[in-house]
Scaffold this motif. Structure first.
Motif, mmCIF file in Angstrom:
data_model
loop_
_atom_site.group_PDB
_atom_site.id
_atom_site.type_symbol
_atom_site.label_atom_id
_atom_site.label_comp_id
_atom_site.label_asym_id
_atom_site.label_seq_id
_atom_site.Cartn_x
_atom_site.Cartn_y
_atom_site.Cartn_z
ATOM 1 N N PHE A 1 0.754 -1.290 0.110
ATOM 2 C CA PHE A 1 0.176 0.119 -0.047
ATOM 3 C C PHE A 1 0.882 1.350 0.021
ATOM 4 C CE2 PHE A 1 -2.462 3.357 2.193
ATOM 5 C CZ PHE A 1 -3.663 3.458 1.150
ATOM 6 N N ILE A 2 2.012 1.246 0.793
ATOM 7 C CA ILE A 2 2.732 2.556 0.971
ATOM 8 C C ILE A 2 3.451 2.808 -0.405
ATOM 9 C CG2 ILE A 2 4.751 3.545 1.904
ATOM 10 C CD1 ILE A 2 3.642 1.975 4.564
ATOM 11 N N GLN A 3 4.033 1.674 -0.997
ATOM 12 C CA GLN A 3 4.877 1.630 -2.210
ATOM 13 C C GLN A 3 3.730 2.286 -3.253
ATOM 14 O OE1 GLN A 3 8.221 1.506 -2.406
ATOM 15 N NE2 GLN A 3 8.127 1.235 -0.107
ATOM 16 N N SER A 4 2.751 1.910 -3.325
ATOM 17 C CA SER A 4 1.842 2.164 -4.524
ATOM 18 C C SER A 4 0.942 3.650 -4.356
ATOM 19 C CB SER A 4 0.773 1.057 -4.829
ATOM 20 O OG SER A 4 -0.007 1.086 -3.737
ATOM 21 N N LYS A 5 0.485 3.953 -2.989
ATOM 22 C CA LYS A 5 -0.146 4.895 -2.657
ATOM 23 C C LYS A 5 0.189 6.068 -1.905
ATOM 24 C CE LYS A 5 -4.224 2.842 -4.046
ATOM 25 N NZ LYS A 5 -4.656 3.112 -4.964
ATOM 26 N N CYS A 6 1.244 5.873 -1.150
ATOM 27 C CA CYS A 6 2.082 7.063 -0.532
ATOM 28 C C CYS A 6 3.470 6.675 -0.070
ATOM 29 C CB CYS A 6 1.191 7.136 0.860
ATOM 30 S SG CYS A 6 0.877 5.814 1.826
ATOM 31 N N ASP B 1 5.910 8.476 -0.220
ATOM 32 C CA ASP B 1 6.489 9.673 0.619
ATOM 33 C C ASP B 1 6.495 9.418 2.113
ATOM 34 O OD1 ASP B 1 3.582 10.007 0.293
ATOM 35 O OD2 ASP B 1 3.767 11.744 1.389
ATOM 36 N N LYS B 2 5.644 8.461 2.537
ATOM 37 C CA LYS B 2 5.431 8.203 3.919
ATOM 38 C C LYS B 2 6.386 6.981 4.546
ATOM 39 C CE LYS B 2 0.941 10.171 4.352
ATOM 40 N NZ LYS B 2 -0.257 10.242 5.141
ATOM 41 N N TRP B 3 7.129 6.443 3.572
ATOM 42 C CA TRP B 3 7.938 5.268 3.764
ATOM 43 C C TRP B 3 9.050 5.655 5.035
ATOM 44 C CZ3 TRP B 3 8.064 0.158 3.758
ATOM 45 C CH2 TRP B 3 9.377 -0.360 3.919
ATOM 46 N N GLU B 4 9.586 6.809 5.140
ATOM 47 C CA GLU B 4 10.557 7.088 5.986
ATOM 48 C C GLU B 4 9.839 7.091 7.216
ATOM 49 O OE1 GLU B 4 13.917 7.665 5.800
ATOM 50 O OE2 GLU B 4 13.909 7.035 3.778
ATOM 51 N N ASN B 5 8.948 7.332 7.454
ATOM 52 C CA ASN B 5 8.359 7.471 8.726
ATOM 53 C C ASN B 5 7.885 6.026 9.319
ATOM 54 O OD1 ASN B 5 8.179 10.313 8.485
ATOM 55 N ND2 ASN B 5 6.049 10.154 7.675
ATOM 56 N N VAL B 6 7.552 4.885 8.478
ATOM 57 C CA VAL B 6 7.052 3.633 8.766
ATOM 58 C C VAL B 6 8.051 2.653 8.597
ATOM 59 C CG1 VAL B 6 4.737 4.115 8.341
ATOM 60 C CG2 VAL B 6 6.232 3.388 6.556
ATOM 61 N N LYS B 7 9.494 2.814 8.045
ATOM 62 C CA LYS B 7 10.280 1.723 7.630
ATOM 63 C C LYS B 7 10.871 1.063 8.573
ATOM 64 C CE LYS B 7 14.400 4.524 7.524
ATOM 65 N NZ LYS B 7 15.523 5.108 6.629
#
Length: 110
Positions: free
Chosen positions: A21-26, A28-34
């Motif tokens: 979901f993060i890769q396809s939709k958002c 930009d939020k990857w750094e916050n959840v990695k």
């Protein structure tokens, strides 16, 4: 043994769901959840934190992407008992629908 395999297959793979979901939709939020993805498995609190990070902004208020397994639902219903919350209070706390809480309580006979 078959029940264990069945239980494993029926619980959502949160890491995969959120990663995709993060890769396809958002992205930009990857750094916050990695950091959550480096863990072996995700707890209920991890899932709720990721939900808040992803869905808290005003553009993604929709709840349609949330998914909870049996253990997570039971944990939330136990939280309700422990803190003596009514369905509305529990729904507000976990950002759920009151109808969903009612349905879970009927289904899991809590």
């Amino acid at each position: 043994m078959d029940k264990q395999i069945q239980a494993i297959n029926t619980s959502p793979n949160y890491k995969r769901i959120y990663h995709d979901f993060i890769q396809s939709k958002c992205p930009d939020k990857w750094e916050n959840v990695k950091d959550f993805f480096s863990k072996k498995s995700m707890s209920l609190s991890d899932v709720l934190k990721i939900n808040n990070i992803i869905f808290l902004d005003k553009l993604s208020e929709s709840q349609k992407f949330k998914s909870y397994d049996r253990e997570a639902i039971i944990e939330m219903l136990e939280y309700q008992k422990k803190h003596k919350l009514n369905n509305k209070q529990l729904a507000l706390h976990f950002r759920l629908s009151r109808n969903t809480v009612t349905k879970w309580k009927r289904k899991f006979l809590v």
